[in-house]
Design an enzyme around this catalytic site. Structure first.
Site, PDB file in Angstrom:
ATOM      1  N   TYR A 242       0.835  -1.215   0.000  1.00 36.09           N
ATOM      2  CA  TYR A 242       0.000   0.000   0.000  1.00 36.09           C
ATOM      3  C   TYR A 242       0.868   1.262   0.000  1.00 36.09           C
ATOM      4  O   TYR A 242       0.658   2.182  -0.794  1.00 36.09           O
ATOM      5  CB  TYR A 242      -0.899  -0.054   1.234  1.00 36.09           C
ATOM      6  CG  TYR A 242      -1.893   1.072   1.366  1.00 36.09           C
ATOM      7  CD1 TYR A 242      -3.070   1.081   0.621  1.00 36.09           C
ATOM      8  CD2 TYR A 242      -1.676   2.123   2.256  1.00 36.09           C
ATOM      9  CE1 TYR A 242      -4.000   2.098   0.761  1.00 36.09           C
ATOM     10  CE2 TYR A 242      -2.599   3.143   2.407  1.00 36.09           C
ATOM     11  CZ  TYR A 242      -3.761   3.131   1.658  1.00 36.09           C
ATOM     12  OH  TYR A 242      -4.677   4.145   1.804  1.00 36.09           O
TER      13      TYR A 242
ATOM     14  N   LYS B 197       1.135   4.138  -2.910  1.00 32.32           N
ATOM     15  CA  LYS B 197       0.787   5.539  -2.642  1.00 32.32           C
ATOM     16  C   LYS B 197       1.998   6.457  -2.843  1.00 32.32           C
ATOM     17  O   LYS B 197       1.850   7.608  -3.257  1.00 32.32           O
ATOM     18  CB  LYS B 197       0.225   5.678  -1.221  1.00 32.32           C
ATOM     19  CG  LYS B 197      -1.098   4.929  -1.007  1.00 32.32           C
ATOM     20  CD  LYS B 197      -2.217   5.483  -1.874  1.00 32.32           C
ATOM     21  CE  LYS B 197      -3.580   4.888  -1.529  1.00 32.32           C
ATOM     22  NZ  LYS B 197      -4.659   5.430  -2.378  1.00 32.32           N
TER      23      LYS B 197
HETATM   24  P1  NAP Z   1     -13.465   2.384   0.932  1.00 31.49           P
HETATM   25  O1  NAP Z   1     -14.459   2.896   1.903  1.00 31.49           O
HETATM   26  O2  NAP Z   1     -12.983   0.979   1.043  1.00 31.49           O
HETATM   27  O3  NAP Z   1     -14.027   2.637  -0.569  1.00 31.49           O
HETATM   28  C1  NAP Z   1     -13.248   2.236  -1.665  1.00 31.49           C
HETATM   29  C2  NAP Z   1     -13.880   2.713  -2.954  1.00 31.49           C
HETATM   30  O4  NAP Z   1     -13.036   2.303  -4.033  1.00 31.49           O
HETATM   31  C3  NAP Z   1     -15.228   2.087  -3.222  1.00 31.49           C
HETATM   32  O5  NAP Z   1     -16.004   3.020  -3.957  1.00 31.49           O
HETATM   33  C4  NAP Z   1     -14.881   0.876  -4.095  1.00 31.49           C
HETATM   34  O6  NAP Z   1     -15.955   0.441  -4.933  1.00 31.49           O
HETATM   35  C5  NAP Z   1     -13.763   1.474  -4.931  1.00 31.49           C
HETATM   36  N1  NAP Z   1     -12.839   0.475  -5.493  1.00 31.49           N
HETATM   37  C6  NAP Z   1     -12.115  -0.469  -4.848  1.00 31.49           C
HETATM   38  N2  NAP Z   1     -11.393  -1.188  -5.725  1.00 31.49           N
HETATM   39  C7  NAP Z   1     -11.663  -0.681  -6.963  1.00 31.49           C
HETATM   40  C8  NAP Z   1     -11.256  -0.997  -8.274  1.00 31.49           C
HETATM   41  N3  NAP Z   1     -10.396  -2.007  -8.523  1.00 31.49           N
HETATM   42  N4  NAP Z   1     -11.757  -0.278  -9.302  1.00 31.49           N
HETATM   43  C9  NAP Z   1     -12.623   0.731  -9.077  1.00 31.49           C
HETATM   44  N5  NAP Z   1     -13.056   1.089  -7.869  1.00 31.49           N
HETATM   45  C10 NAP Z   1     -12.588   0.388  -6.813  1.00 31.49           C
HETATM   46  O7  NAP Z   1     -12.138   3.278   0.959  1.00 31.49           O
HETATM   47  P2  NAP Z   1     -11.885   4.754   1.543  1.00 31.49           P
HETATM   48  O8  NAP Z   1     -11.465   4.624   2.950  1.00 31.49           O
HETATM   49  O9  NAP Z   1     -13.004   5.660   1.190  1.00 31.49           O
HETATM   50  O10 NAP Z   1     -10.579   5.153   0.699  1.00 31.49           O
HETATM   51  C11 NAP Z   1     -10.643   5.901  -0.494  1.00 31.49           C
HETATM   52  C12 NAP Z   1      -9.235   6.277  -0.909  1.00 31.49           C
HETATM   53  O11 NAP Z   1      -8.611   7.006   0.151  1.00 31.49           O
HETATM   54  C13 NAP Z   1      -8.330   5.059  -1.177  1.00 31.49           C
HETATM   55  O12 NAP Z   1      -7.473   5.346  -2.256  1.00 31.49           O
HETATM   56  C14 NAP Z   1      -7.540   4.925   0.104  1.00 31.49           C
HETATM   57  O13 NAP Z   1      -6.313   4.293  -0.118  1.00 31.49           O
HETATM   58  C15 NAP Z   1      -7.380   6.372   0.498  1.00 31.49           C
HETATM   59  N6  NAP Z   1      -7.106   6.576   1.918  1.00 31.49           N
HETATM   60  C16 NAP Z   1      -7.997   6.193   2.874  1.00 31.49           C
HETATM   61  C17 NAP Z   1      -7.680   6.399   4.215  1.00 31.49           C
HETATM   62  C18 NAP Z   1      -8.619   6.040   5.325  1.00 31.49           C
HETATM   63  O14 NAP Z   1      -8.221   6.190   6.496  1.00 31.49           O
HETATM   64  N7  NAP Z   1      -9.834   5.582   5.060  1.00 31.49           N
HETATM   65  C19 NAP Z   1      -6.448   6.971   4.570  1.00 31.49           C
HETATM   66  C20 NAP Z   1      -5.574   7.336   3.564  1.00 31.49           C
HETATM   67  C21 NAP Z   1      -5.906   7.144   2.243  1.00 31.49           C
HETATM   68  P3  NAP Z   1     -17.130  -0.563  -4.359  1.00 31.49           P
HETATM   69  O15 NAP Z   1     -18.010   0.299  -3.477  1.00 31.49           O
HETATM   70  O16 NAP Z   1     -17.841  -1.043  -5.559  1.00 31.49           O
HETATM   71  O17 NAP Z   1     -16.422  -1.644  -3.592  1.00 31.49           O
END
Ligand code: NAP
Length: 247
Positions: free
Chosen positions: A155, A159
């Site tokens: 990861y 990133k």
């Molecule tokens: P999440 O709640 O798990 O949602 C992930 C989203 O990405 C969902 O809409 C999912 O679609 C979609 N997705 C997953 N795999 C995919 C693929 N192969 N092709 C197209 N769409 C895909 O994640 P989140 O926490 O909102 O995170 C969003 C972004 O922020 C990510 O890049 C993550 O790395 C980054 N981020 C998150 C955090 C955190 O603390 N949450 C911190 C730092 C960075 P479905 O709904 O259809 O599954």
């Protein structure tokens, strides 16, 4: 030049941070498309909420790691809503494990979705972004990619790779009025972090000077600003939204 009249595309817009971003952009762009991986129910709900905000919305199932599928889906956005003027590449996954035990497949899959996927989508939108002398790209990275994190070799590497992609595209596209930036969230309350075990969760929160997890909407506000006409002179930058976690 401004965002007025443009189409925005948010990958991973069905849930979590991506959904909050799509809703934030709905106040700025008249047409918003989202890509999702498989959660049709969530995607449908997001489209309904976008439409309630008065935008023309479209959700497409598209695995961003599949180059051909991305090209086809971006073509559908173009045909249905017009050329993409703002791209937010947010889709991302985790498959955590200590390096010694991490399978090569888990490394490759995370890089394929988080890094190669972001590249595929940016490439597919590239010509659209060049139209009209104004465009926006925001990649959603992570503080893990800036500081590293035990158990997240895949990861963090994906990133960190996005930082190089951001700066390269920023240099390529700046002369054409297109800005490219990266927002690096810290610890944000979404399904991704709710899936963590309580011990890891507690430790992660201890590392946040602000003393709490961030909200998806707080990340979305930063993305919204970078996508606005007020951010014309900001490009190639990494903006952390992390409550002071990395400094
Ligand atoms: P999440 O709640 O798990 O949602 C992930 C989203 O990405 C969902 O809409 C999912 O679609 C979609 N997705 C997953 N795999 C995919 C693929 N192969 N092709 C197209 N769409 C895909 O994640 P989140 O926490 O909102 O995170 C969003 C972004 O922020 C990510 O890049 C993550 O790395 C980054 N981020 C998150 C955090 C955190 O603390 N949450 C911190 C730092 C960075 P479905 O709904 O259809 O599954």
């Amino acid at each position: 030049m401004s965002e007025i009249g443009r189409t925005a595309l948010v990958t991973g817009g069905s849930r979590g941070i991506g959904k909050a971003i799509a809703l934030e952009l709905a106040g700025r762009f008249p047409r918003v498309a989202i890509f999702y991986a498989g959660r049709e129910d969530a995607a449908r709900e997001t489209v309904e909420e976008l439409e309630q905000k008065g935008v023309n919305a479209l959700a497409l199932k598209c695995d961003v790691s599949d180059e051909r599928a991305v090209k086809e889906a971006v073509a559908r956005v173009r045909e249905t809503l017009g050329p993409v003027g703002a791209l937010v590449s947010n889709a991302g996954i985790t498959r955590d494990g200590l390096t010694l035990r991490m399978g090569g497949e888990d490394f490759a899959r995370v890089v394929a979705v988080n890094l190669a996927g972001a590249f595929h989508v940016a490439q597919a939108c590239y010509r659209d972004l060049l139209r009209g002398g104004w465009g926006r790209v925001v990649f959603v990275g992570s503080v893990s990619g800036l500081m590293g994190n035990p158990g997240q070799a895949n990861y963090a590497a994906s990133k960190a790779g996005l930082v190089g992609l951001t700066k390269t595209l920023a240099r390529e596209l700046a002369p054409r009025g297109v800005t490219v930036n990266l927002v690096a969230p810290g610890f944000i309350d979404t399904e991704m972090t709710r899936a963590m075990n309580p011990e890891t969760l507690g430790k992660a929160l201890q590392a946040v000077p602000a003393g709490r997890a961030g909200r998806a909407e707080e990340v979305a506000k930063a993305v919204g600003f970078l996508c606005s006409g007020d951010a014309d002179y900001i490009t190639g930058c990494v903006l952390q939204v992390d409550g002071g976690m990395y400094m």
